[in-house]
Motif scaffolding. Sequence first.
Motif, mmCIF file in Angstrom:
data_model
loop_
_atom_site.group_PDB
_atom_site.id
_atom_site.type_symbol
_atom_site.label_atom_id
_atom_site.label_comp_id
_atom_site.label_asym_id
_atom_site.label_seq_id
_atom_site.Cartn_x
_atom_site.Cartn_y
_atom_site.Cartn_z
ATOM 1 N N LEU A 85 0.864 -1.189 0.000
ATOM 2 C CA LEU A 85 0.000 0.000 0.000
ATOM 3 C C LEU A 85 0.895 1.233 0.000
ATOM 4 C CD1 LEU A 85 -2.771 1.455 0.353
ATOM 5 C CD2 LEU A 85 -2.440 1.205 2.835
ATOM 6 N N ARG A 86 0.705 2.098 -0.995
ATOM 7 C CA ARG A 86 1.498 3.324 -1.098
ATOM 8 C C ARG A 86 0.567 4.531 -1.225
ATOM 9 N NH1 ARG A 86 3.777 -0.152 -4.575
ATOM 10 N NH2 ARG A 86 2.770 0.878 -6.333
ATOM 11 N N THR A 87 0.949 5.621 -0.582
ATOM 12 C CA THR A 87 0.182 6.865 -0.633
ATOM 13 C C THR A 87 1.144 8.046 -0.649
ATOM 14 O OG1 THR A 87 0.069 6.866 1.791
ATOM 15 C CG2 THR A 87 -1.806 5.911 0.633
ATOM 16 N N ASP A 88 0.612 9.238 -0.964
ATOM 17 C CA ASP A 88 1.464 10.435 -0.932
ATOM 18 C C ASP A 88 1.246 11.246 0.341
ATOM 19 O OD1 ASP A 88 -1.054 11.401 -1.484
ATOM 20 O OD2 ASP A 88 -0.450 12.642 -3.185
ATOM 21 N N ALA A 89 0.625 10.630 1.349
ATOM 22 C CA ALA A 89 0.478 11.227 2.680
ATOM 23 C C ALA A 89 0.326 10.077 3.671
ATOM 24 C CB ALA A 89 -0.738 12.154 2.736
ATOM 25 N N PRO A 90 0.640 10.324 4.943
ATOM 26 C CA PRO A 90 0.577 9.237 5.927
ATOM 27 C C PRO A 90 -0.822 8.634 6.045
ATOM 28 C CG PRO A 90 1.798 11.111 6.802
ATOM 29 C CD PRO A 90 1.171 11.575 5.529
ATOM 30 N N VAL A 91 -0.834 7.378 6.460
ATOM 31 C CA VAL A 91 -2.055 6.611 6.689
ATOM 32 C C VAL A 91 -2.203 6.377 8.186
ATOM 33 C CG1 VAL A 91 -3.029 4.290 6.463
ATOM 34 C CG2 VAL A 91 -2.195 5.500 4.443
ATOM 35 N N GLU A 92 -3.431 6.541 8.689
ATOM 36 C CA GLU A 92 -3.707 6.320 10.106
ATOM 37 C C GLU A 92 -4.807 5.279 10.269
ATOM 38 O OE1 GLU A 92 -4.883 10.030 11.683
ATOM 39 O OE2 GLU A 92 -2.922 10.995 11.434
ATOM 40 N N THR A 93 -4.711 4.511 11.345
ATOM 41 C CA THR A 93 -5.794 3.590 11.685
ATOM 42 C C THR A 93 -7.053 4.387 12.009
ATOM 43 O OG1 THR A 93 -4.196 2.038 12.599
ATOM 44 C CG2 THR A 93 -6.494 1.755 13.258
ATOM 45 N N PRO A 94 -8.187 4.032 11.453
ATOM 46 C CA PRO A 94 -9.405 4.816 11.707
ATOM 47 C C PRO A 94 -9.927 4.602 13.118
ATOM 48 C CG PRO A 94 -9.938 2.862 10.452
ATOM 49 C CD PRO A 94 -8.441 2.894 10.558
ATOM 50 N N PRO A 95 -10.590 5.597 13.677
ATOM 51 C CA PRO A 95 -11.193 5.404 15.003
ATOM 52 C C PRO A 95 -12.399 4.481 14.914
ATOM 53 C CG PRO A 95 -11.837 7.522 14.087
ATOM 54 C CD PRO A 95 -10.824 6.947 13.141
ATOM 55 N N ASP A 96 -12.753 3.903 16.025
ATOM 56 C CA ASP A 96 -13.939 3.045 16.095
ATOM 57 C C ASP A 96 -15.180 3.885 15.811
ATOM 58 O OD1 ASP A 96 -15.899 1.209 16.609
ATOM 59 O OD2 ASP A 96 -15.343 0.842 18.691
ATOM 60 N N THR A 97 -15.986 3.437 14.855
ATOM 61 C CA THR A 97 -17.184 4.195 14.487
ATOM 62 C C THR A 97 -18.341 3.980 15.461
ATOM 63 O OG1 THR A 97 -18.025 2.393 13.098
ATOM 64 C CG2 THR A 97 -16.557 4.014 12.061
ATOM 65 N N GLY A 98 -18.252 2.923 16.271
ATOM 66 C CA GLY A 98 -19.366 2.610 17.159
ATOM 67 C C GLY A 98 -20.516 1.914 16.466
ATOM 68 N N ARG A 99 -20.354 1.608 15.195
ATOM 69 C CA ARG A 99 -21.425 0.918 14.470
ATOM 70 C C ARG A 99 -21.586 -0.520 14.960
ATOM 71 N NH1 ARG A 99 -21.129 2.126 8.006
ATOM 72 N NH2 ARG A 99 -21.867 4.281 8.048
ATOM 73 N N ARG A 100 -22.801 -0.993 14.902
ATOM 74 C CA ARG A 100 -23.043 -2.393 15.245
ATOM 75 C C ARG A 100 -22.408 -3.309 14.192
ATOM 76 N NH1 ARG A 100 -29.290 -3.035 15.793
ATOM 77 N NH2 ARG A 100 -29.222 -1.685 13.958
ATOM 78 N N ARG A 101 -21.984 -4.493 14.637
ATOM 79 C CA ARG A 101 -21.310 -5.460 13.774
ATOM 80 C C ARG A 101 -22.306 -6.511 13.316
ATOM 81 N NH1 ARG A 101 -17.319 -6.735 18.566
ATOM 82 N NH2 ARG A 101 -19.410 -6.633 19.480
ATOM 83 N N TRP A 102 -22.460 -6.627 11.981
ATOM 84 C CA TRP A 102 -23.393 -7.583 11.392
ATOM 85 C C TRP A 102 -22.589 -8.723 10.782
ATOM 86 C CZ3 TRP A 102 -25.987 -6.767 6.014
ATOM 87 C CH2 TRP A 102 -26.795 -7.868 5.708
ATOM 88 N N LEU A 103 -22.855 -9.931 11.245
ATOM 89 C CA LEU A 103 -22.197 -11.142 10.769
ATOM 90 C C LEU A 103 -23.219 -11.934 9.962
ATOM 91 C CD1 LEU A 103 -19.735 -13.084 10.894
ATOM 92 C CD2 LEU A 103 -20.678 -13.957 13.054
ATOM 93 N N HIS A 104 -22.925 -12.140 8.676
ATOM 94 C CA HIS A 104 -23.892 -12.808 7.786
ATOM 95 C C HIS A 104 -23.252 -14.016 7.125
ATOM 96 C CE1 HIS A 104 -27.094 -13.505 4.935
ATOM 97 N NE2 HIS A 104 -26.223 -13.448 3.944
ATOM 98 N N HIS A 105 -24.016 -15.102 7.014
ATOM 99 C CA HIS A 105 -23.564 -16.318 6.340
ATOM 100 C C HIS A 105 -24.603 -16.737 5.309
ATOM 101 C CE1 HIS A 105 -22.130 -20.285 5.443
ATOM 102 N NE2 HIS A 105 -23.133 -20.882 6.054
ATOM 103 N N GLY A 106 -24.120 -17.108 4.134
ATOM 104 C CA GLY A 106 -25.031 -17.572 3.098
ATOM 105 C C GLY A 106 -24.262 -18.203 1.945
ATOM 106 N N SER A 107 -24.944 -18.300 0.807
ATOM 107 C CA SER A 107 -24.438 -18.997 -0.373
ATOM 108 C C SER A 107 -23.767 -18.026 -1.334
ATOM 109 C CB SER A 107 -25.615 -19.701 -1.060
ATOM 110 O OG SER A 107 -26.503 -18.702 -1.588
ATOM 111 N N SER A 108 -23.653 -18.431 -2.599
ATOM 112 C CA SER A 108 -23.055 -17.562 -3.614
ATOM 113 C C SER A 108 -23.832 -16.275 -3.802
ATOM 114 C CB SER A 108 -22.951 -18.300 -4.953
ATOM 115 O OG SER A 108 -24.236 -18.709 -5.391
ATOM 116 N N ILE A 109 -25.123 -16.302 -3.531
ATOM 117 C CA ILE A 109 -25.927 -15.085 -3.666
ATOM 118 C C ILE A 109 -25.479 -14.069 -2.624
ATOM 119 C CG2 ILE A 109 -28.278 -14.169 -3.596
ATOM 120 C CD1 ILE A 109 -29.213 -16.973 -4.520
ATOM 121 N N SER A 110 -25.206 -14.526 -1.405
ATOM 122 C CA SER A 110 -24.665 -13.647 -0.372
ATOM 123 C C SER A 110 -23.207 -13.304 -0.646
ATOM 124 C CB SER A 110 -24.782 -14.308 1.003
ATOM 125 O OG SER A 110 -26.141 -14.534 1.342
#
Length: 398
Positions: A157-182
Amino acid sequence: MSHETDRITTPITPDLLRGALDLERTEHGLLPHRLPARARAQCADGDLATVETQPSGVRLVFRTRATVIELDTLRTKMAYDGAPPRPDGLYDLLIDGLPAGQGHVGGGNVLQVDMATGATETRPGPPGTVRFAGLPNRAKHVEIWLPHNEITQLVALRTDAPVETPPDTGRRRWLHHGSSISHGSDAASPSTTWPALAAGLGGVELTNLGLSGNALLDPFTARVLRDTPADLISVKIGINLVNRDLMRLRAFGPAVHGFLDTVREGHPATPLLVLSPILCPIHEDTPGPSAPDFGELAEGRLRFRAAGDPAERAFGKLTLRVIREELARIVRLRAADDPNLHLLDGRALYGERDTAELPLPDALHPDAATHRRMGERFAALAFAPDGPFAPPAALQEA
């Protein structure tokens, strides 16, 4: 590849990735996995090994002021004997949550598949680079969604300015399992698979365990769901059991119970949504297996047919109609003691009226327009104030 001297190379570390459950270091870089090593070790199926390394829902996420971003990767592209060439996998760039560019890489490996025998051959190729330039010169939240249908090793990964780890957004985590359609089947791009679209509309962070051809009620998959942190869980059950002709009705019910029991061991009160199959006319009343239509393939078109016999339903062979009825019975039974367990009939996402307007191009998989419709409908139903994934009361009041 770029030889610019003002680029900053940032190590790709787990804190910059979302949607992967494991990272394997290879001779080229990092290979994201959507199943952890222990689960992978419990299945010798080469097909599963391929699809779980196709990074559906996996994205690089960081903050930066960069106006140029370059990502070197080594892809492995699928090709099928006799079938039309598949389009190159796309990388979607999102800035502050909005689409801001697309690209693809050249070179890479090709995994050639003989659909008649299942035999495979890999032809090696070099890494390539996807480049995004002319980006706004301000602090911004960047997401690069990796191709959902190409194995992708992350090289640099290359950029022309530093990269920082993003802060936690506080969004809920959705875990989904399915087939090729998913997994994404014929979606237009990785951020426009139906689960990715639904996650964006619902304001949640997606981990997509859509595993093409492998939503098979495997115990190791249930344990992955059990052990993965999540605020919301959904499992889409049905089509792969039919098109692989994997089990009979006698085994299906107990297998569903066992799968849900395992998930509940790690998430006893998490909202858990069971999705039954979307409409698929060839398998509504005809059992599997699914098979390529070799007459169509000879004409350069990939299309599937149901190879079972409707009369075999009397001997316990599964059809989609049988599976929907059994899932409704099981969820109704369990919900008496599990108020956070819910059912969504897949035909609410894609049903009889939809198939007349947007037929499944190969008789199994939805196209890009259908993915969009399914994502919008899922979000409207699941994330509604009275839906199974309704925001907490505090969020609703805000």
